[in-house]
Write a protein that holds these residues in place. Structure first.
Motif, PDB file in Angstrom:
ATOM      1  N   UNK A  89      26.717  43.582  43.432  1.00  0.00           N
ATOM      2  CA  UNK A  89      27.989  44.204  43.060  1.00  0.00           C
ATOM      3  C   UNK A  89      29.069  43.159  42.860  1.00  0.00           C
ATOM      4  N   UNK A  90      29.097  42.175  43.733  1.00  0.00           N
ATOM      5  CA  UNK A  90      30.080  41.098  43.603  1.00  0.00           C
ATOM      6  C   UNK A  90      29.872  40.324  42.306  1.00  0.00           C
ATOM      7  N   UNK A  91      28.630  39.981  42.005  1.00  0.00           N
ATOM      8  CA  UNK A  91      28.368  39.196  40.803  1.00  0.00           C
ATOM      9  C   UNK A  91      28.773  39.971  39.543  1.00  0.00           C
ATOM     10  N   UNK A  92      28.498  41.262  39.524  1.00  0.00           N
ATOM     11  CA  UNK A  92      28.875  42.070  38.357  1.00  0.00           C
ATOM     12  C   UNK A  92      30.392  42.111  38.200  1.00  0.00           C
ATOM     13  N   UNK A  93      31.096  42.305  39.321  1.00  0.00           N
ATOM     14  CA  UNK A  93      32.562  42.364  39.271  1.00  0.00           C
ATOM     15  C   UNK A  93      33.143  41.018  38.854  1.00  0.00           C
ATOM     16  N   UNK A  94      32.584  39.948  39.375  1.00  0.00           N
ATOM     17  CA  UNK A  94      33.082  38.610  39.048  1.00  0.00           C
ATOM     18  C   UNK A  94      32.833  38.269  37.581  1.00  0.00           C
ATOM     19  N   UNK A  95      31.652  38.569  37.103  1.00  0.00           N
ATOM     20  CA  UNK A  95      31.331  38.260  35.706  1.00  0.00           C
ATOM     21  C   UNK A  95      32.178  39.095  34.754  1.00  0.00           C
ATOM     22  N   UNK A  96      32.468  40.345  35.138  1.00  0.00           N
ATOM     23  CA  UNK A  96      33.344  41.178  34.307  1.00  0.00           C
ATOM     24  C   UNK A  96      34.739  40.574  34.261  1.00  0.00           C
ATOM     25  N   UNK A  97      35.246  40.134  35.397  1.00  0.00           N
ATOM     26  CA  UNK A  97      36.556  39.496  35.456  1.00  0.00           C
ATOM     27  C   UNK A  97      36.603  38.255  34.565  1.00  0.00           C
ATOM     28  N   UNK A  98      35.559  37.447  34.639  1.00  0.00           N
ATOM     29  CA  UNK A  98      35.503  36.222  33.854  1.00  0.00           C
ATOM     30  C   UNK A  98      35.463  36.516  32.347  1.00  0.00           C
ATOM     31  N   UNK A  99      34.708  37.539  31.971  1.00  0.00           N
ATOM     32  CA  UNK A  99      34.600  37.864  30.552  1.00  0.00           C
ATOM     33  C   UNK A  99      35.936  38.379  30.005  1.00  0.00           C
ATOM     34  N   UNK A 100      36.671  39.146  30.805  1.00  0.00           N
ATOM     35  CA  UNK A 100      37.979  39.630  30.368  1.00  0.00           C
ATOM     36  C   UNK A 100      38.954  38.472  30.190  1.00  0.00           C
ATOM     37  N   UNK A 136      39.303  44.715  41.732  1.00  0.00           N
ATOM     38  CA  UNK A 136      37.920  45.127  42.017  1.00  0.00           C
ATOM     39  C   UNK A 136      37.110  43.946  42.546  1.00  0.00           C
ATOM     40  N   UNK A 137      37.255  42.785  41.897  1.00  0.00           N
ATOM     41  CA  UNK A 137      36.511  41.605  42.333  1.00  0.00           C
ATOM     42  C   UNK A 137      36.888  41.220  43.749  1.00  0.00           C
ATOM     43  N   UNK A 138      38.163  41.320  44.071  1.00  0.00           N
ATOM     44  CA  UNK A 138      38.583  40.970  45.431  1.00  0.00           C
ATOM     45  C   UNK A 138      37.970  41.923  46.457  1.00  0.00           C
ATOM     46  N   UNK A 139      37.905  43.204  46.125  1.00  0.00           N
ATOM     47  CA  UNK A 139      37.282  44.154  47.050  1.00  0.00           C
ATOM     48  C   UNK A 139      35.797  43.861  47.221  1.00  0.00           C
TER      49      UNK A 139
END
Length: 259
Positions: A118-129, A154-157
């Motif tokens: 879940x963390x990796x998905x949130x982080x990668x989404x943040x990076x892509x944005x 979301x990434x912080x959570x």
């Protein structure tokens, strides 16, 4: 099922246990059996300077094996017998601690695998944005900025959720390492994870102390701290762009406290 463990046991130059006369009044067969750990089965010498102890299997739910204090006050026992029994308990603690670590870590590892994904998905989404700003049309900048700020939250959570489970795993490992006397008896978390078919490659698990608040102040936990630093860098970069583009409204959003 019996568990065995080899443990160093000092032997004399003749490779025999040092003989100590039994104290007056002690029976010839008195070897302190009444003080043996309930799981103890047997002990045998292996090689030159080692003893192999065998125990009934530990569950990890038992109390920590502790040498009975009465042992050292018993006049019927020699110092060698006391030492031998104390080493028996040291061996018991190794097996108990290893089983207890697995008892605590296995259910945590199953949750950790989900949290890390879940963390990796949130982080990668943040990076892509964030990366998308380089090709974004000017008239979509503000709406895209709002999506990035949401992704930051979301990434912080997700990072906080990971640090919570990582802290529990770190504490379980630290407790096991604190019980044993020799580093070779310490169990690495990656070994326990591999036994469950879980790949921990890339996981961020720091020493247990980094997940605990101090009596005087509170700091971000390890993954959250790394993420906050990266978020600050992204916001600073975007604020600079907004300032140069004379977009003061966006600059104020980015300068707002996000902690």
């Amino acid at each position: 099922m019996a568990q065995t463990i080899p443990l160093v046991h000092a032997l004399d130059d003749a490779r025999l246990s040092p003989a100590t006369p039994a104290p007056a009044g002690a029976s010839a067969g008195d070897d302190g059996v009444r003080y043996h750990h309930p799981h103890y089965l047997s002990a045998e010498r292996i090689g030159d300077r080692r003893v192999r102890y065998a125990f009934r299997e530990f569950t990890g739910r038992e109390s920590e094996p502790a040498t009975p204090l009465e042992l050292y006050r018993d006049p019927a026992l020699t110092s060698e017998q006391c030492t031998r029994i104390a080493r028996q308990y040291a061996a018991a603690r190794v097996l108990w601690s290893q089983r207890r670590l697995r008892l605590r870590a296995v259910p945590l590892l199953a949750t950790a695998r989900l949290c890390w994904t879940s963390w990796r998905l949130a982080y990668e989404h943040m990076q892509s944005l964030f990366a998308a700003f380089t090709t974004l049309e000017d008239n979509r900048w503000r709406s895209h900025l709002m999506r990035l700020l949401d992704a930051h939250r979301v990434a912080r959570q997700m990072a906080a959720d990971w640090d919570d489970i990582a802290g529990q795993l770190a504490a379980a490992v630290a407790d096991q390492h604190a019980v044993v006397d020799d580093w070779s008896d310490e169990v690495d978390l990656t070994v326990v994870a591999a036994e469950q078919g879980i790949d921990t490659t890339g996981w961020l698990i720091e020493p247990a102390g980094l997940y605990a608040d101090t009596p005087y102040y509170r700091t971000d936990t390890p993954l959250v701290a790394r993420l906050v630093e990266e978020i600050d860098e992204q916001r600073a970069r975007l604020a600079d762009i907004a300032h140069l583009a004379v977009d003061h409204d966006s600059g104020r959003w980015l300068a707002a406290d996000h902690h």
